[in-house]
Design a protein around this motif. Structure first.
Motif, PDB file in Angstrom:
ATOM      1  N   VAL A 161     115.645 124.629 104.299  1.00 18.47           N
ATOM      2  CA  VAL A 161     114.708 125.390 103.481  1.00 18.47           C
ATOM      3  C   VAL A 161     113.494 125.695 104.350  1.00 18.47           C
ATOM      4  N   VAL A 162     113.123 126.960 104.399  1.00 18.07           N
ATOM      5  CA  VAL A 162     111.923 127.387 105.118  1.00 18.07           C
ATOM      6  C   VAL A 162     110.880 127.767 104.084  1.00 18.07           C
ATOM      7  N   GLY A 163     109.683 127.264 104.251  1.00 15.66           N
ATOM      8  CA  GLY A 163     108.631 127.549 103.287  1.00 15.66           C
ATOM      9  C   GLY A 163     107.318 127.933 103.935  1.00 15.66           C
ATOM     10  N   PHE A 164     106.618 128.846 103.295  1.00 17.09           N
ATOM     11  CA  PHE A 164     105.239 129.177 103.639  1.00 17.09           C
ATOM     12  C   PHE A 164     104.377 128.864 102.423  1.00 17.09           C
ATOM     13  N   ALA A 165     103.171 128.396 102.658  1.00 27.05           N
ATOM     14  CA  ALA A 165     102.174 128.248 101.593  1.00 27.05           C
ATOM     15  C   ALA A 165     100.833 128.665 102.170  1.00 27.05           C
ATOM     16  N   ASP A 166     100.121 129.530 101.446  1.00 24.60           N
ATOM     17  CA  ASP A 166      98.821 129.951 101.965  1.00 24.60           C
ATOM     18  C   ASP A 166      97.750 129.875 100.881  1.00 24.60           C
ATOM     19  N   MET A 167      96.516 129.836 101.357  1.00 13.67           N
ATOM     20  CA  MET A 167      95.373 129.745 100.459  1.00 13.67           C
ATOM     21  C   MET A 167      95.021 131.134  99.934  1.00 13.67           C
ATOM     22  N   VAL A 168      94.921 131.257  98.633  1.00 13.12           N
ATOM     23  CA  VAL A 168      94.641 132.542  97.995  1.00 13.12           C
ATOM     24  C   VAL A 168      93.158 132.888  98.164  1.00 13.12           C
ATOM     25  N   GLY A 169      92.885 134.127  98.567  1.00 16.79           N
ATOM     26  CA  GLY A 169      91.502 134.587  98.699  1.00 16.79           C
ATOM     27  C   GLY A 169      90.746 134.004  99.869  1.00 16.79           C
ATOM     28  N   THR A 228     104.474 120.490  94.932  1.00 13.71           N
ATOM     29  CA  THR A 228     103.443 119.458  95.072  1.00 13.71           C
ATOM     30  C   THR A 228     102.208 120.004  95.775  1.00 13.71           C
ATOM     31  N   LEU A 229     102.408 120.851  96.789  1.00 16.60           N
ATOM     32  CA  LEU A 229     101.264 121.470  97.463  1.00 16.60           C
ATOM     33  C   LEU A 229     100.424 122.265  96.478  1.00 16.60           C
ATOM     34  N   LEU A 230     101.068 123.053  95.631  1.00 15.52           N
ATOM     35  CA  LEU A 230     100.336 123.851  94.652  1.00 15.52           C
ATOM     36  C   LEU A 230      99.618 122.965  93.643  1.00 15.52           C
ATOM     37  N   GLU A 231     100.263 121.891  93.228  1.00 12.99           N
ATOM     38  CA  GLU A 231      99.650 120.975  92.259  1.00 12.99           C
ATOM     39  C   GLU A 231      98.446 120.260  92.875  1.00 12.99           C
ATOM     40  N   ARG A 232      98.588 119.839  94.122  1.00 13.65           N
ATOM     41  CA  ARG A 232      97.473 119.147  94.777  1.00 13.65           C
ATOM     42  C   ARG A 232      96.288 120.084  94.967  1.00 13.65           C
ATOM     43  N   ALA A 233      96.552 121.328  95.321  1.00 12.15           N
ATOM     44  CA  ALA A 233      95.466 122.290  95.513  1.00 12.15           C
ATOM     45  C   ALA A 233      94.763 122.582  94.194  1.00 12.15           C
ATOM     46  N   GLU A 234      95.533 122.711  93.129  1.00 16.46           N
ATOM     47  CA  GLU A 234      94.946 123.033  91.828  1.00 16.46           C
ATOM     48  C   GLU A 234      94.041 121.913  91.326  1.00 16.46           C
ATOM     49  N   SER A 235      94.361 120.672  91.681  1.00 13.03           N
ATOM     50  CA  SER A 235      93.565 119.537  91.223  1.00 13.03           C
ATOM     51  C   SER A 235      92.460 119.149  92.197  1.00 13.03           C
ATOM     52  N   PRO A 240      91.104 126.215  97.420  1.00 10.00           N
ATOM     53  CA  PRO A 240      91.468 127.331  96.534  1.00 10.00           C
ATOM     54  C   PRO A 240      92.917 127.172  96.089  1.00 10.00           C
ATOM     55  N   LEU A 241      93.340 128.002  95.157  1.00 11.12           N
ATOM     56  CA  LEU A 241      94.743 127.984  94.739  1.00 11.12           C
ATOM     57  C   LEU A 241      95.639 128.365  95.919  1.00 11.12           C
ATOM     58  N   LEU A 242      96.864 127.862  95.874  1.00  6.01           N
ATOM     59  CA  LEU A 242      97.857 128.222  96.876  1.00  6.01           C
ATOM     60  C   LEU A 242      98.944 129.075  96.229  1.00  6.01           C
ATOM     61  N   ARG A 243      99.709 129.736  97.055  1.00  3.74           N
ATOM     62  CA  ARG A 243     100.945 130.391  96.629  1.00  3.74           C
ATOM     63  C   ARG A 243     101.980 130.100  97.699  1.00  3.74           C
ATOM     64  N   ALA A 244     103.262 130.124  97.331  1.00  8.97           N
ATOM     65  CA  ALA A 244     104.288 129.717  98.284  1.00  8.97           C
ATOM     66  C   ALA A 244     105.550 130.545  98.115  1.00  8.97           C
ATOM     67  N   PRO A 275      99.057 133.837  92.627  1.00  8.31           N
ATOM     68  CA  PRO A 275      98.325 132.579  92.862  1.00  8.31           C
ATOM     69  C   PRO A 275      98.874 131.464  91.968  1.00  8.31           C
ATOM     70  N   GLY A 276      99.102 130.307  92.583  1.00 13.03           N
ATOM     71  CA  GLY A 276      99.588 129.155  91.835  1.00 13.03           C
ATOM     72  C   GLY A 276     101.070 129.178  91.527  1.00 13.03           C
ATOM     73  N   SER A 277     101.843 130.060  92.201  1.00 15.42           N
ATOM     74  CA  SER A 277     103.277 130.146  91.906  1.00 15.42           C
ATOM     75  C   SER A 277     104.109 130.003  93.173  1.00 15.42           C
ATOM     76  N   VAL A 278     105.382 129.648  92.967  1.00 15.96           N
ATOM     77  CA  VAL A 278     106.352 129.514  94.052  1.00 15.96           C
ATOM     78  C   VAL A 278     107.485 130.501  93.802  1.00 15.96           C
ATOM     79  N   LEU A 279     107.767 131.361  94.775  1.00  9.59           N
ATOM     80  CA  LEU A 279     108.906 132.260  94.696  1.00  9.59           C
ATOM     81  C   LEU A 279     110.006 131.776  95.622  1.00  9.59           C
TER      82      LEU A 279
END
Length: 337
Positions: A161-169, A228-235, A240-244, A275-279
């Motif tokens: 599995v290859v994943g990217f996650a970046d900070m929104v804005g 988990t990355l998105l959940e940790r960023a949101e809390s 900022p929020l992440l998206r992945a 923002p805040g979602s995983v595709l």
């Protein structure tokens, strides 16, 4: 001898005593080959008559040549390895110099007293070298334990599995933030990412500014990392929020980096994620379809660079989806079950 020259000589393990021609003659390596390796390590060309090389340079060149002559590797692999080492060590050295500068700023008496500064460097560099060797051996053991005992069939069938996650804005954030605030956010993002990826048995391929590229050996592992990355960023009030975006399939790994259509697909998915979602892509959707821990909602195909009809799905945890059942679906979210 200037202070800079004393520090360089200490770090290089001896004085600069050889020209480019002399070091190639003593090592037995052709001049063009030696120049290619020097450039691959990330260093600029030097005049033929400039004494810039040390005994350590000579030893390293001889070692590389002996590996080729013994048939252990070939010149192209040595060049590729040198390029990889140069890129990673350059970044490591830059970060360590920043660390040392911070120590000197906090202890100005070291910076103003040459003897104390030299003693400090003599004390700290062996410790840094020891820690680097420790980390390298631990990672080498972790990878070698899996890779060196794998059969050819295992390697051929290997998918990731290859994943990217970046900070929104993040771009707009950099415009309105001070340097200290920017450093704080980046450091926090790096720390959270390292912890989450390691906890879920993944590997960080590289940090790219406001974005992380990671891999996982299992579909569940990749999904857990992204969610988990998105959940940790949101809390986290600092982040900022992440998206992945995640994609699953065959990946070419070479000298610490990864290549292939799966990497490109994960990048495209991240670019269109809210923002805040995983595709996730179709392959990962199929791999996770029977998992009771996740709910997948298909999106209508969209056109992005390189893909006329990119099919994607939103990945959520099962309990999160249950909590959101009373919220109307977005126009392009199609429930899969």
């Amino acid at each position: 001898m200037t202070l800079q020259q004393r520090i360089e000589e200490m770090l290089l393990g001896g004085p600069r005593r050889y020209t480019r021609i002399e070091v190639t003659e003593k090592s037995g390596v052709p001049a063009e080959r030696a120049r290619e390796l020097w450039h691959s390590l990330g260093f600029a060309a030097v005049p033929d008559d400039a004494k810039v090389f040390t005994d350590s340079d000579l030893t390293a060149l001889r070692t590389a040549n002996e590996l080729v002559q013994a048939g252990i590797t070939d010149p192209s692999q040595v060049t590729s390895s040198a390029r990889m080492l140069g890129q990673h060590m350059s970044r490591l050295a830059e970060s360590q110099v920043e660390l040392l500068r911070g120590i000197l700023l906090a202890n100005p008496e070291l910076a103003t007293d040459e003897r104390q500064l030299i003693r400090f460097i003599e004390r700290i560099v062996p410790d840094l070298e020891h820690l680097q060797t420790f980390a390298w051996r631990r990672h080498l053991a972790a990878y070698a334990g899996r890779a060196l005992v794998a059969t050819d069939a295992d390697v051929a069938a290997h998918q990731q599995v290859v994943g990217f996650a970046d900070m929104v804005g993040f771009t707009s954030f950099t415009r309105r933030s001070s340097e200290a605030e920017l450093v704080s956010v980046v450091d926090r993002f790096d720390a959270v990412t390292a912890e989450v990826v390691a906890e879920n048995h993944g590997r960080i391929v590289k940090m790219i500014g406001d974005e992380v590229l990671f891999v996982a050996d299992t579909p569940t592992g990749g999904a857990e990392i992204a969610l988990t990355l998105l959940e940790r960023a949101e809390s986290d009030d600092e982040l900022p929020l992440l998206r992945a975006g995640l994609a699953y399939g065959r990946v070419l790994s070479r000298f610490g980096d990864i290549y292939g259509s799966v990497v490109n697909l994960a990048s495209r998915l991240t670019s269109i994620a809210r923002p805040g979602s995983v595709l996730i892509d179709r392959e990962l959707t199929s791999a996770l379809a029977e998992s009771p821990h996740f709910v997948i909602r298909h999106r209508r195909p969209v056109a992005v660079r390189g893909y006329a009809r990119l099919r994607a799905a939103v990945l959520r945890r099962a309990h999160d989806d249950a909590e959101l059942l009373h919220i109307p679906l977005e126009p392009d979210d199609l429930p899969s079950r």
